[in-house]
Design a protein around this motif. Structure first.
Motif, PDB file in Angstrom:
ATOM      1  N   GLY A 143       0.794  -1.227   0.000  1.00 47.88           N
ATOM      2  CA  GLY A 143       0.000   0.000   0.000  1.00 47.88           C
ATOM      3  C   GLY A 143       0.827   1.278   0.000  1.00 47.88           C
ATOM      4  N   ARG A 144       2.139   1.157   0.190  1.00 52.33           N
ATOM      5  CA  ARG A 144       2.960   2.363   0.259  1.00 52.33           C
ATOM      6  C   ARG A 144       3.618   2.647  -1.088  1.00 52.33           C
ATOM      7  N   LEU A 145       4.367   3.761  -1.125  1.00 52.62           N
ATOM      8  CA  LEU A 145       5.011   4.171  -2.377  1.00 52.62           C
ATOM      9  C   LEU A 145       6.017   3.130  -2.851  1.00 52.62           C
ATOM     10  N   SER A 146       6.112   2.946  -4.153  1.00 56.56           N
ATOM     11  CA  SER A 146       7.116   2.046  -4.711  1.00 56.56           C
ATOM     12  C   SER A 146       8.497   2.702  -4.638  1.00 56.56           C
ATOM     13  N   PRO A 147       9.537   1.915  -4.354  1.00 58.69           N
ATOM     14  CA  PRO A 147      10.884   2.475  -4.223  1.00 58.69           C
ATOM     15  C   PRO A 147      11.618   2.550  -5.562  1.00 58.69           C
ATOM     16  N   THR A 148      12.308   3.655  -5.778  1.00 52.06           N
ATOM     17  CA  THR A 148      13.115   3.786  -6.993  1.00 52.06           C
ATOM     18  C   THR A 148      14.602   3.927  -6.656  1.00 52.06           C
ATOM     19  N   THR A 149      14.945   3.789  -5.374  1.00 50.37           N
ATOM     20  CA  THR A 149      16.361   3.720  -4.966  1.00 50.37           C
ATOM     21  C   THR A 149      16.497   2.638  -3.899  1.00 50.37           C
ATOM     22  N   HIS A 224      -3.754   2.827  -3.096  1.00 46.10           N
ATOM     23  CA  HIS A 224      -2.497   2.110  -3.262  1.00 46.10           C
ATOM     24  C   HIS A 224      -1.431   3.152  -3.522  1.00 46.10           C
ATOM     25  N   TYR A 225      -0.185   2.756  -3.402  1.00 43.61           N
ATOM     26  CA  TYR A 225       0.932   3.671  -3.648  1.00 43.61           C
ATOM     27  C   TYR A 225       0.801   4.928  -2.788  1.00 43.61           C
ATOM     28  N   LEU A 276       7.470  12.112  -4.158  1.00 40.65           N
ATOM     29  CA  LEU A 276       6.453  11.885  -3.129  1.00 40.65           C
ATOM     30  C   LEU A 276       7.121  11.414  -1.835  1.00 40.65           C
ATOM     31  N   HIS A 277       8.124  10.511  -1.964  1.00 38.51           N
ATOM     32  CA  HIS A 277       8.897  10.074  -0.792  1.00 38.51           C
ATOM     33  C   HIS A 277       9.513  11.283  -0.098  1.00 38.51           C
ATOM     34  N   GLY A 296      -0.102   9.712 -23.246  1.00 37.27           N
ATOM     35  CA  GLY A 296       1.200   9.053 -23.133  1.00 37.27           C
ATOM     36  C   GLY A 296       1.436   8.549 -21.722  1.00 37.27           C
ATOM     37  N   LEU A 297       2.634   8.811 -21.181  1.00 37.89           N
ATOM     38  CA  LEU A 297       2.954   8.329 -19.836  1.00 37.89           C
ATOM     39  C   LEU A 297       2.114   9.011 -18.764  1.00 37.89           C
ATOM     40  N   GLY A 298       1.437  10.097 -19.127  1.00 39.23           N
ATOM     41  CA  GLY A 298       0.552  10.761 -18.174  1.00 39.23           C
ATOM     42  C   GLY A 298      -0.540   9.827 -17.681  1.00 39.23           C
ATOM     43  N   GLU A 299      -0.909   8.839 -18.499  1.00 39.84           N
ATOM     44  CA  GLU A 299      -1.942   7.881 -18.094  1.00 39.84           C
ATOM     45  C   GLU A 299      -1.495   7.105 -16.847  1.00 39.84           C
ATOM     46  N   ALA A 300      -0.243   6.613 -16.867  1.00 42.82           N
ATOM     47  CA  ALA A 300       0.278   5.863 -15.711  1.00 42.82           C
ATOM     48  C   ALA A 300       0.471   6.796 -14.511  1.00 42.82           C
ATOM     49  N   ILE A 301       0.979   8.000 -14.770  1.00 41.53           N
ATOM     50  CA  ILE A 301       1.229   8.940 -13.668  1.00 41.53           C
ATOM     51  C   ILE A 301      -0.088   9.288 -12.977  1.00 41.53           C
ATOM     52  N   ASN A 302      -1.124   9.622 -13.762  1.00 42.68           N
ATOM     53  CA  ASN A 302      -2.412   9.987 -13.166  1.00 42.68           C
ATOM     54  C   ASN A 302      -3.061   8.803 -12.448  1.00 42.68           C
ATOM     55  N   ASP A 303      -2.870   7.582 -12.995  1.00 37.19           N
ATOM     56  CA  ASP A 303      -3.384   6.387 -12.328  1.00 37.19           C
ATOM     57  C   ASP A 303      -2.772   6.258 -10.938  1.00 37.19           C
ATOM     58  N   ARG A 304      -1.436   6.392 -10.835  1.00 35.15           N
ATOM     59  CA  ARG A 304      -0.775   6.246  -9.534  1.00 35.15           C
ATOM     60  C   ARG A 304      -1.191   7.380  -8.587  1.00 35.15           C
TER      61      ARG A 304
END
Ligand code: TXA
Ligand code: MG
Length: 313
Positions: A143-149, A224-225, A276-277, A296-304
């Motif tokens: 349920g938390r943010l996905s990690p990118t590092t 989520h996220y 967000l982190h 474009g990628l805005g679809e995924a960004i807005n979904d999250r």
């Protein structure tokens, strides 16, 4: 897993952990994954325990090459055409071969399996060194943010999960998930490869799954996220809030990050979870988020963003 974990320094060390049935977080081009040997039911179960996933939801199975993937699932000619885009931030849901060796808990007992070949050198070397497919959801508590590092993974699990550090993730949002339905491609989850780009590269239309038809799984849950802060979307910040901006912005006094000052959606996707982190870490109670174009990628960004802003249960 109560002691702080020693991080593996090499791919071989990480592979040894995974072959021994232990968990190890590893980098992919999208987000860090919490990896386990997908053929080892106990190892896969400890993914659910460690994340605190409320139910056994199907996991994405990461393969090193097409040969490994073909041992798990049946590829129709259309599936093969899509798979030609691998390695990519693209996951395919396919009919599972019976007796393919995957632990039932990894696929939640479904007769389909979600597979991808990640576009990341270390990830590919790791899967090849383990010699078995790896189940890997994003390496964050459920349920938390996905990690990118790697550091975000350590923070999320208070250092109890070993992490193979491969630096920051290039894409920054999870893979796009497609299901092959006969002669049709249907997007189940918007992600790091825009639907329009898949259509352009394949010369085929990609449909979008109806929300209610989607498999009930964590990535499909309304909330989520989520950061600690509450979120307000498509808006300007008020005094006392934090601001996640996009494109050119006026001045704002509070904590601010700009996903992409130039309005580049790739850059915005890459920065989304990290920023967000960061705003969360600065103790923001409410994060106001600027409007993001939905193409474009805005679809995924807005979904999250919508899932991060959804009411928590
Ligand atoms: O980029 C990514 O995809 C990352 C990195 C680590 O590879 N992984 C990831 O995994 O996002 P996870 O577990 O957070 O998301 C798995 C998603 C679930 O939302 C679920 O809906 C879908 O995959 N999924 C898995 N198996 C499925 C199946 N058989 N049918 C439909 N959806 C499935
Ligand atoms: Mg996730």
């Amino acid at each position: 897993m109560s002691e702080p974990a020693d991080d593996p320094k090499t791919v071989d060390e990480a592979a040894r952990l995974l072959r021994a049935g232990r968990l190890c977080a590893f980098p992919t081009e999208t987000v860090y994954g919490l990896g386990a040997d997908a053929t080892d039911a106990d190892a896969v179960l400890s993914i659910y325990e460690t994340k605190g996933r409320p139910r056994f939801n199907p996991l994405i199975i990461h393969c090193a090459d097409l040969a490994m993937a073909e041992r798990l699932a049946e590829f129709s000619p259309l599936a093969r055409q899509v798979a030609a885009l691998w390695p990519a931030s693209l996951t395919l849901v396919l009919p599972a071969w019976p007796g393919n060796g995957l632990a039932d808990v990894a696929t939640a007992g479904l007769d389909s399996v979600a597979i991808r070949i990640p576009d990341h050198k270390l990830a590919l070397q790791l899967i090849a060194a383990v010699g078995r497919p790896l189940a890997a959801p994003s390496a964050n508590p459920s349920g938390r943010l996905s990690p990118t590092t790697a550091q975000q993974v350590r923070n999320g699990f208070t250092g109890k999960v070993p992490v193979l550090d491969g630096g920051p993730c290039r894409a920054g949002v999870e893979s796009t998930i497609l299901r092959v339905e006969g002669e049709r491609l249907v997007q189940l989850r918007a992600g790091a490869v825009a639907r329009e780009e898949i259509e352009r590269r394949l010369g085929l239309a990609v449909g979008v799954a109806e929300k209610s038809a989607a498999v009930a799984a964590p990535g499909m849950l309304a909330s989520h996220y989520a950061p600690n802060a509450l979120m307000r979307l498509n808006t300007e910040p008020r005094p006392g809030e934090a601001y996640l901006a996009f494109g050119a912005t006026g001045s704002f006094d509070g904590p601010t990050r700009n996903l992409s000052p130039s309005g580049d959606l790739h850059e915005a996707a890459r920065n989304l979870f990290s920023m967000l982190h960061e705003l969360d870490g600065e103790g923001a109670g409410i994060i106001a988020v600027a409007p993001i174009p939905d193409a474009g990628l805005g679809e995924a960004i807005n979904d999250r963003l919508q899932r991060a802003a959804a009411p928590r249960s």
